[in-house]
Design a protein around this motif. Structure first.
Motif, PDB file in Angstrom:
ATOM      1  N   THR A  23      -7.382  54.080   0.062  1.00  0.00           N
ATOM      2  CA  THR A  23      -6.805  55.293   0.630  1.00  0.00           C
ATOM      3  C   THR A  23      -7.718  55.872   1.705  1.00  0.00           C
ATOM      4  OG1 THR A  23      -5.750  55.766  -1.488  1.00  0.00           O
ATOM      5  CG2 THR A  23      -5.900  57.567   0.069  1.00  0.00           C
ATOM      6  N   VAL A  24      -9.018  55.874   1.444  1.00  0.00           N
ATOM      7  CA  VAL A  24      -9.986  56.380   2.426  1.00  0.00           C
ATOM      8  C   VAL A  24      -9.997  55.498   3.667  1.00  0.00           C
ATOM      9  CG1 VAL A  24     -12.456  56.719   2.853  1.00  0.00           C
ATOM     10  CG2 VAL A  24     -11.435  57.561   0.747  1.00  0.00           C
ATOM     11  N   LEU A  25     -10.012  54.193   3.477  1.00  0.00           N
ATOM     12  CA  LEU A  25     -10.011  53.285   4.619  1.00  0.00           C
ATOM     13  C   LEU A  25      -8.737  53.431   5.456  1.00  0.00           C
ATOM     14  CD1 LEU A  25     -11.531  50.056   3.067  1.00  0.00           C
ATOM     15  CD2 LEU A  25     -12.626  51.672   4.619  1.00  0.00           C
ATOM     16  N   LYS A  26      -7.604  53.590   4.784  1.00  0.00           N
ATOM     17  CA  LYS A  26      -6.342  53.759   5.502  1.00  0.00           C
ATOM     18  C   LYS A  26      -6.346  55.070   6.282  1.00  0.00           C
ATOM     19  CE  LYS A  26      -1.366  54.008   4.832  1.00  0.00           C
ATOM     20  NZ  LYS A  26      -0.290  54.095   3.851  1.00  0.00           N
ATOM     21  N   ALA A  27      -6.882  56.124   5.686  1.00  0.00           N
ATOM     22  CA  ALA A  27      -6.933  57.422   6.381  1.00  0.00           C
ATOM     23  C   ALA A  27      -7.848  57.354   7.593  1.00  0.00           C
ATOM     24  CB  ALA A  27      -7.405  58.501   5.416  1.00  0.00           C
ATOM     25  N   VAL A  34      -2.606  61.650   3.235  1.00  0.00           N
ATOM     26  CA  VAL A  34      -1.564  62.248   2.411  1.00  0.00           C
ATOM     27  C   VAL A  34      -2.256  62.974   1.262  1.00  0.00           C
ATOM     28  CG1 VAL A  34       0.476  61.810   0.999  1.00  0.00           C
ATOM     29  CG2 VAL A  34       0.044  60.412   3.014  1.00  0.00           C
ATOM     30  N   SER A  35      -2.019  64.279   1.158  1.00  0.00           N
ATOM     31  CA  SER A  35      -2.695  65.067   0.119  1.00  0.00           C
ATOM     32  C   SER A  35      -2.124  64.728  -1.246  1.00  0.00           C
ATOM     33  CB  SER A  35      -2.548  66.557   0.405  1.00  0.00           C
ATOM     34  OG  SER A  35      -1.222  66.962   0.178  1.00  0.00           O
ATOM     35  N   LYS A  36      -2.891  65.064  -2.270  1.00  0.00           N
ATOM     36  CA  LYS A  36      -2.460  64.778  -3.642  1.00  0.00           C
ATOM     37  C   LYS A  36      -1.761  65.972  -4.265  1.00  0.00           C
ATOM     38  CE  LYS A  36      -6.128  61.479  -4.555  1.00  0.00           C
ATOM     39  NZ  LYS A  36      -7.277  61.166  -5.396  1.00  0.00           N
ATOM     40  N   SER A  37      -1.559  67.025  -3.499  1.00  0.00           N
ATOM     41  CA  SER A  37      -0.936  68.234  -4.027  1.00  0.00           C
ATOM     42  C   SER A  37       0.581  68.059  -4.138  1.00  0.00           C
ATOM     43  CB  SER A  37      -1.251  69.422  -3.119  1.00  0.00           C
ATOM     44  OG  SER A  37      -0.677  69.218  -1.855  1.00  0.00           O
ATOM     45  N   ARG A  51      -9.439  70.314   8.556  1.00  0.00           N
ATOM     46  CA  ARG A  51      -8.885  70.097   7.210  1.00  0.00           C
ATOM     47  C   ARG A  51      -8.911  68.615   6.851  1.00  0.00           C
ATOM     48  NH1 ARG A  51      -2.761  71.316   5.258  1.00  0.00           N
ATOM     49  NH2 ARG A  51      -3.113  70.968   3.043  1.00  0.00           N
ATOM     50  N   PHE A  52      -8.581  67.762   7.810  1.00  0.00           N
ATOM     51  CA  PHE A  52      -8.599  66.312   7.587  1.00  0.00           C
ATOM     52  C   PHE A  52     -10.010  65.859   7.200  1.00  0.00           C
ATOM     53  CE2 PHE A  52      -9.274  61.981   9.056  1.00  0.00           C
ATOM     54  CZ  PHE A  52      -8.194  61.321   8.507  1.00  0.00           C
ATOM     55  N   ASP A  53     -11.021  66.304   7.958  1.00  0.00           N
ATOM     56  CA  ASP A  53     -12.397  65.907   7.661  1.00  0.00           C
ATOM     57  C   ASP A  53     -12.857  66.417   6.299  1.00  0.00           C
ATOM     58  OD1 ASP A  53     -12.644  64.540  10.038  1.00  0.00           O
ATOM     59  OD2 ASP A  53     -13.496  66.263  11.112  1.00  0.00           O
ATOM     60  N   LYS A  54     -12.471  67.642   5.953  1.00  0.00           N
ATOM     61  CA  LYS A  54     -12.858  68.215   4.658  1.00  0.00           C
ATOM     62  C   LYS A  54     -12.244  67.418   3.509  1.00  0.00           C
ATOM     63  CE  LYS A  54     -12.753  72.485   2.027  1.00  0.00           C
ATOM     64  NZ  LYS A  54     -12.276  73.860   1.949  1.00  0.00           N
ATOM     65  N   LEU A  55     -10.969  67.103   3.612  1.00  0.00           N
ATOM     66  CA  LEU A  55     -10.314  66.336   2.547  1.00  0.00           C
ATOM     67  C   LEU A  55     -10.842  64.907   2.470  1.00  0.00           C
ATOM     68  CD1 LEU A  55      -6.615  67.538   2.841  1.00  0.00           C
ATOM     69  CD2 LEU A  55      -8.224  68.026   1.016  1.00  0.00           C
ATOM     70  N   LEU A  56     -11.131  64.316   3.615  1.00  0.00           N
ATOM     71  CA  LEU A  56     -11.660  62.954   3.617  1.00  0.00           C
ATOM     72  C   LEU A  56     -13.056  62.910   3.001  1.00  0.00           C
ATOM     73  CD1 LEU A  56     -10.939  60.086   4.454  1.00  0.00           C
ATOM     74  CD2 LEU A  56     -12.079  60.515   6.624  1.00  0.00           C
ATOM     75  N   GLN A  57     -13.888  63.899   3.298  1.00  0.00           N
ATOM     76  CA  GLN A  57     -15.225  63.954   2.690  1.00  0.00           C
ATOM     77  C   GLN A  57     -15.134  64.139   1.180  1.00  0.00           C
ATOM     78  OE1 GLN A  57     -18.185  63.266   3.911  1.00  0.00           O
ATOM     79  NE2 GLN A  57     -17.122  62.733   5.807  1.00  0.00           N
ATOM     80  N   GLY A  58     -14.158  64.921   0.730  1.00  0.00           N
ATOM     81  CA  GLY A  58     -13.949  65.087  -0.710  1.00  0.00           C
ATOM     82  C   GLY A  58     -13.563  63.787  -1.387  1.00  0.00           C
ATOM     83  N   ARG A  59     -12.726  63.010  -0.725  1.00  0.00           N
ATOM     84  CA  ARG A  59     -12.332  61.716  -1.297  1.00  0.00           C
ATOM     85  C   ARG A  59     -13.483  60.728  -1.283  1.00  0.00           C
ATOM     86  NH1 ARG A  59      -6.092  60.580  -0.132  1.00  0.00           N
ATOM     87  NH2 ARG A  59      -5.339  62.553  -0.960  1.00  0.00           N
ATOM     88  N   ILE A  60     -14.325  60.802  -0.266  1.00  0.00           N
ATOM     89  CA  ILE A  60     -15.486  59.910  -0.215  1.00  0.00           C
ATOM     90  C   ILE A  60     -16.475  60.276  -1.326  1.00  0.00           C
ATOM     91  CG2 ILE A  60     -17.496  59.277   1.165  1.00  0.00           C
ATOM     92  CD1 ILE A  60     -15.644  59.485   3.635  1.00  0.00           C
ATOM     93  N   LYS A  61     -16.675  61.580  -1.557  1.00  0.00           N
ATOM     94  CA  LYS A  61     -17.554  62.010  -2.647  1.00  0.00           C
ATOM     95  C   LYS A  61     -16.999  61.584  -4.005  1.00  0.00           C
ATOM     96  CE  LYS A  61     -19.696  66.061  -0.589  1.00  0.00           C
ATOM     97  NZ  LYS A  61     -19.827  67.523  -0.659  1.00  0.00           N
ATOM     98  N   ALA A  62     -15.688  61.557  -4.131  1.00  0.00           N
ATOM     99  CA  ALA A  62     -15.058  61.172  -5.395  1.00  0.00           C
ATOM    100  C   ALA A  62     -15.274  59.702  -5.722  1.00  0.00           C
ATOM    101  CB  ALA A  62     -13.567  61.483  -5.357  1.00  0.00           C
ATOM    102  N   LEU A  63     -15.667  58.898  -4.750  1.00  0.00           N
ATOM    103  CA  LEU A  63     -15.937  57.480  -5.007  1.00  0.00           C
ATOM    104  C   LEU A  63     -17.281  57.281  -5.722  1.00  0.00           C
ATOM    105  CD1 LEU A  63     -14.785  55.900  -1.631  1.00  0.00           C
ATOM    106  CD2 LEU A  63     -13.631  55.774  -3.831  1.00  0.00           C
TER     107      LEU A  63
END
Length: 88
Positions: A23-27, A34-37, A51-63
Motif C-alpha cells: 500500500t505504501v509503495l503504491k501510494a 486511500v484512507s482507512k476511515s 495531509r498525504f505526507d502525514k498519512l504516508l508517514q503514519g503508514r511507514i511508521k506502522a511497518l
C-alpha cells in the motif's frame, strides 16, 4: 511447540508487512492514498500534499511493529535451532 509459535509469528508478520508495504509503495508511485476511515476517501498528493505526507508517514511508521515481530521471531527460531544442534 516454540517452533510453531515462531513460524506463525513469521507468517503473520510477513503478511502484515506485505499488505501494508505494498500500500505504501503504491501510494508513493501513484500519488494517491486511500484512507482507512469510513468512506475510504482518496487523498491525492497533488491536491493535499501535507495531509498525504502525514498519512504516508503514519503508514511507514506502522511497518515498524511487524518488522520487529519478524526479527524477534527469526532470532528466537535461530536460537532454538542452535540449541537443538548443540544439544544433540
Amino acid at each position: 511447540m516454540i517452533f510453531l509459535a515462531c513460524a506463525g509469528a513469521i507468517i503473520a508478520a510477513l503478511c502484515m508487512l506485505l499488505t501494508q508495504g505494498l500500500t505504501v509503495l503504491k501510494a508513493r508511485r501513484t500519488g494517491v492514498l486511500v484512507s482507512k476511515s469510513y468512506g475510504a476517501a482518496r487523498i491525492e498528493r497533488a491536491v493535499d500534499a501535507a495531509r498525504f505526507d502525514k498519512l504516508l508517514q503514519g503508514r511507514i511508521k506502522a511497518l515498524g511493529g511487524p518488522a520487529l515481530i519478524l526479527l524477534g521471531a527469526l532470532g528466537l527460531l535461530g536460537w532454538q535451532i542452535l540449541a537443538l544442534v548443540l544439544q544433540g
